[in-house]
Design a protein around this motif. Structure first.
Motif, PDB file in Angstrom:
ATOM      1  N   GLU A 150     -10.174  87.065  36.396  1.00 32.91           N
ATOM      2  CA  GLU A 150     -10.596  85.917  37.219  1.00 32.91           C
ATOM      3  C   GLU A 150     -11.739  85.177  36.554  1.00 32.91           C
ATOM      4  N   ASN A 151     -12.661  85.936  35.935  1.00 28.90           N
ATOM      5  CA  ASN A 151     -13.819  85.317  35.274  1.00 28.90           C
ATOM      6  C   ASN A 151     -14.153  85.929  33.912  1.00 28.90           C
TER       7      ASN A 151
ATOM      8  N   HIS B 126      -7.250  83.695  30.378  1.00 37.53           N
ATOM      9  CA  HIS B 126      -7.738  82.488  31.054  1.00 37.53           C
ATOM     10  C   HIS B 126      -9.243  82.459  30.849  1.00 37.53           C
TER      11      HIS B 126
ATOM     12  N   TRP C 280     -12.904  75.114  28.997  1.00 36.85           N
ATOM     13  CA  TRP C 280     -13.007  74.547  30.342  1.00 36.85           C
ATOM     14  C   TRP C 280     -14.370  73.911  30.474  1.00 36.85           C
TER      15      TRP C 280
ATOM     16  N   SER D 148     -16.147  73.972  33.066  1.00 37.48           N
ATOM     17  CA  SER D 148     -16.957  74.797  33.981  1.00 37.48           C
ATOM     18  C   SER D 148     -17.181  76.185  33.390  1.00 37.48           C
ATOM     19  N   GLN D 149     -18.158  76.868  33.871  1.00 38.45           N
ATOM     20  CA  GLN D 149     -18.502  78.219  33.410  1.00 38.45           C
ATOM     21  C   GLN D 149     -18.660  78.256  31.890  1.00 38.45           C
TER      22      GLN D 149
ATOM     23  N   ASN E  26      -8.218  74.136  30.039  1.00 31.53           N
ATOM     24  CA  ASN E  26      -8.126  74.218  31.493  1.00 31.53           C
ATOM     25  C   ASN E  26      -8.701  72.949  32.111  1.00 31.53           C
TER      26      ASN E  26
ATOM     27  N   HIS F  48      -3.423  75.806  43.774  1.00 29.34           N
ATOM     28  CA  HIS F  48      -4.352  76.093  44.887  1.00 29.34           C
ATOM     29  C   HIS F  48      -3.987  75.122  46.000  1.00 29.34           C
TER      30      HIS F  48
ATOM     31  N   GLU G 206      -2.171  80.151  39.510  1.00 29.89           N
ATOM     32  CA  GLU G 206      -3.320  80.497  40.369  1.00 29.89           C
ATOM     33  C   GLU G 206      -2.990  80.280  41.856  1.00 29.89           C
TER      34      GLU G 206
ATOM     35  N   TRP H   8      -3.786  83.975  42.905  1.00 31.52           N
ATOM     36  CA  TRP H   8      -5.222  83.944  42.603  1.00 31.52           C
ATOM     37  C   TRP H   8      -5.991  84.676  43.692  1.00 31.52           C
TER      38      TRP H   8
HETATM   39  O1  G3I Z   1     -21.461  86.760  37.507  1.00 29.07           O
HETATM   40  C1  G3I Z   1     -22.436  86.135  38.360  1.00 29.07           C
HETATM   41  C2  G3I Z   1     -23.366  87.176  38.929  1.00 29.07           C
HETATM   42  O2  G3I Z   1     -24.130  87.737  37.866  1.00 29.07           O
HETATM   43  C3  G3I Z   1     -24.295  86.511  39.946  1.00 29.07           C
HETATM   44  O3  G3I Z   1     -25.111  87.498  40.554  1.00 29.07           O
HETATM   45  C4  G3I Z   1     -23.452  85.817  41.016  1.00 29.07           C
HETATM   46  C5  G3I Z   1     -24.279  85.119  42.075  1.00 29.07           C
HETATM   47  O4  G3I Z   1     -24.820  83.940  41.508  1.00 29.07           O
HETATM   48  O5  G3I Z   1     -22.618  84.812  40.386  1.00 29.07           O
HETATM   49  C6  G3I Z   1     -21.698  85.441  39.493  1.00 29.07           C
HETATM   50  O6  G3I Z   1     -20.910  84.438  38.898  1.00 29.07           O
HETATM   51  C7  G3I Z   1     -19.931  83.895  39.790  1.00 29.07           C
HETATM   52  C8  G3I Z   1     -18.559  84.131  39.173  1.00 29.07           C
HETATM   53  O7  G3I Z   1     -17.534  83.500  39.955  1.00 29.07           O
HETATM   54  C9  G3I Z   1     -18.236  85.624  39.068  1.00 29.07           C
HETATM   55  O8  G3I Z   1     -18.167  86.156  40.357  1.00 29.07           O
HETATM   56  C10 G3I Z   1     -20.198  82.389  39.886  1.00 29.07           C
HETATM   57  O9  G3I Z   1     -21.401  82.203  40.603  1.00 29.07           O
HETATM   58  C11 G3I Z   1     -19.042  81.747  40.635  1.00 29.07           C
HETATM   59  O10 G3I Z   1     -19.185  80.324  40.591  1.00 29.07           O
HETATM   60  C12 G3I Z   1     -17.727  82.091  39.968  1.00 29.07           C
HETATM   61  O11 G3I Z   1     -16.674  81.512  40.745  1.00 29.07           O
HETATM   62  C13 G3I Z   1     -15.403  81.464  40.073  1.00 29.07           C
HETATM   63  C14 G3I Z   1     -15.029  80.002  39.877  1.00 29.07           C
HETATM   64  O12 G3I Z   1     -13.734  79.934  39.240  1.00 29.07           O
HETATM   65  C15 G3I Z   1     -16.038  79.291  39.006  1.00 29.07           C
HETATM   66  O13 G3I Z   1     -15.669  77.942  38.878  1.00 29.07           O
HETATM   67  C16 G3I Z   1     -14.365  82.128  40.955  1.00 29.07           C
HETATM   68  O14 G3I Z   1     -14.633  83.530  41.033  1.00 29.07           O
HETATM   69  C17 G3I Z   1     -12.976  81.926  40.378  1.00 29.07           C
HETATM   70  O15 G3I Z   1     -11.978  82.369  41.298  1.00 29.07           O
HETATM   71  C18 G3I Z   1     -12.728  80.442  40.104  1.00 29.07           C
HETATM   72  O16 G3I Z   1     -11.485  80.349  39.459  1.00 29.07           O
HETATM   73  C19 G3I Z   1     -11.100  79.021  39.060  1.00 29.07           C
HETATM   74  C20 G3I Z   1     -10.276  79.153  37.803  1.00 29.07           C
HETATM   75  O17 G3I Z   1     -11.016  79.823  36.808  1.00 29.07           O
HETATM   76  C21 G3I Z   1      -9.798  77.788  37.333  1.00 29.07           C
HETATM   77  N1  G3I Z   1      -9.053  77.108  38.415  1.00 29.07           N
HETATM   78  C22 G3I Z   1      -9.834  76.969  39.657  1.00 29.07           C
HETATM   79  C23 G3I Z   1     -10.238  78.348  40.161  1.00 29.07           C
HETATM   80  C24 G3I Z   1     -10.968  78.240  41.486  1.00 29.07           C
HETATM   81  O18 G3I Z   1     -12.166  77.518  41.327  1.00 29.07           O
END
Ligand code: G3I
Length: 341
Positions: A44-45, A81, A85, A87-88, A129, A230, A260, A299
């Protein structure tokens, strides 16, 4: 799991999976579903840029490899994945990195280190992505479709630095590098959301696919389109429309994937769950009965672990880990496909 094996034998290949990260809650629930209900896993991440290149040129595939080995331990396959991208992204991006440095060095370096490091058994990679904008319209060129997107790693806070997308060389660089380092059977995908039907964004994704084939010389039989999906009961794409889109990819010799899928419900009432199940079944049927569709990924697996939040009840299993109506519908559709109905 035996049902999925039979479906894969009938279709030639079929990967039915969900997301996993090693820090996901409830190990026993995950071990059960990933060894019985699914045969495919995506991080997922754990394989995203922020997790895999903490500083420029430093590869850290720890989490991504851990998810891949989790799949292997459960007799499942694994998809990647993603390698690019907006993001992230890691904290060192964009910094003072110029668009030309990104295209010439940073992106190829990242794509190489991740794809090479993860090995040849990865079934497919989301090489790029969400690179198509949300405000596109029919008839746009591939470049116009991508220029319509406003979030880029080199973009300054006010969105002024869109130098990255003066052309599609960043996309070509990602795909030519991916082709060079991916396994011979690994499919290279462009992955996006709000797509799948006769909408302008899907037309754009197909235009970018054609550009990648033409200008990065990536053969269609290595190319895939990931339809994130989604969706909700008011935003889903009909089975007929999905089937028509999948047929376009089949005609090119390219691959389609649902990458997803979750179906957010306005409320967790049973009535909505039956509607959710019907939509889930139609998405699965569209993939099962289309020669081009070989991967179907959901997803998040349990409502309380979903990025959507528990209340949207968007996954196949409820917050107690019990299968929902949609989970039974998925099984029924798989069996019906096997029976030849
Ligand atoms: O890893 C950190 C952790 O250290 C910290 O304590 C915590 C609180 O701030 O955050 C954690 O990171 C989070 C990460 O997920 C892991 O859990 C991020 O804040 C959070 O934003 C991130 O969200 C992910 C999101 O993508 C980011 O844009 C979701 O889990 C994930 O399901 C989502 O997946 C995306 C696909 O990759 C691309 N398509 C859209 C889909 C939904 O947004």
């Amino acid at each position: 799991r035996s049902t999925l094996k039979s479906v894969a034998e009938k279709k030639g290949e079929f990967y039915f999976g969900s997301t996993y990260d090693t820090y996901d809650a409830d190990a026993s629930f995950n071990q059960n579903v990933f060894s019985t209900f699914f045969n495919h896993v995506v991080a997922e991440n754990g394989c995203k840029w922020d997790a895999t290149e903490p500083s420029r040129g430093t590869s850290d595939l720890t989490e991504c490899l851990a998810v891949q080995s989790y799949a292997t331990t459960n007799g499942a396959t694994f998809r990647g994945h993603n390698t690019f991208w907006h993001s992230q992204t890691p904290t060192w991006l964009p910094g003072s990195i110029t668009a030309s440095d990104l295209v010439t060095n940073v992106i190829p370096q990242h794509v190489q280190q991740e794809i090479q490091g993860m090995g040849a058994s990865v079934t497919s990679w989301d090489v790029v992505n969400e690179i198509v904008g949300d405000g596109v319209s029919n008839g746009m060129t591939a470049l116009q479709c991508v220029q319509n997107k406003k979030d880029w790693p080199t973009q300054t806070a006010d969105g002024s630095n869109t130098a990255l997308v003066t052309d599609l060389s960043f996309v070509h660089a990602a795909f030519t590098t991916a082709l060079q380092y991916a396994g011979p059977n690994t499919r290279l995908a462009i992955n996006d959301y709000n797509t799948g039907g006769s909408d302008a964004k899907t037309a754009c994704v197909l235009a970018v696919l054609a550009d990648i084939n033409a200008n990065a010389a990536i053969p269609y039989n290595r190319l895939a389109v990931g339809f994130q999906s989604h969706i909700s009961p008011t935003t889903f794409v009909s089975k007929a429309a999905l089937t028509a889109t999948f047929a376009k990819l089949a005609a090119l010799g390219a691959t389609a994937m649902i990458t997803e899928l979750d179906i957010a419900l306005p409320s967790g009432t049973t009535a909505y769950e039956r509607l959710q199940a019907a939509i889930w079944g139609d998405y699965l049927d569209a993939c099962l009965y289309s020669s081009s569709c070989v991967e179907f990924i959901n997803w998040d697996t349990r409502d309380d672990l979903s990025w959507l939040g528990t209340s949207e009840a968007g996954t196949l299993f409820d917050s107690n880990g019990n299968p929902k109506v949609a989970a039974f519908e998925v099984q029924a559709r798989l069996q019906r496909f096997l029976s030849g109905a």
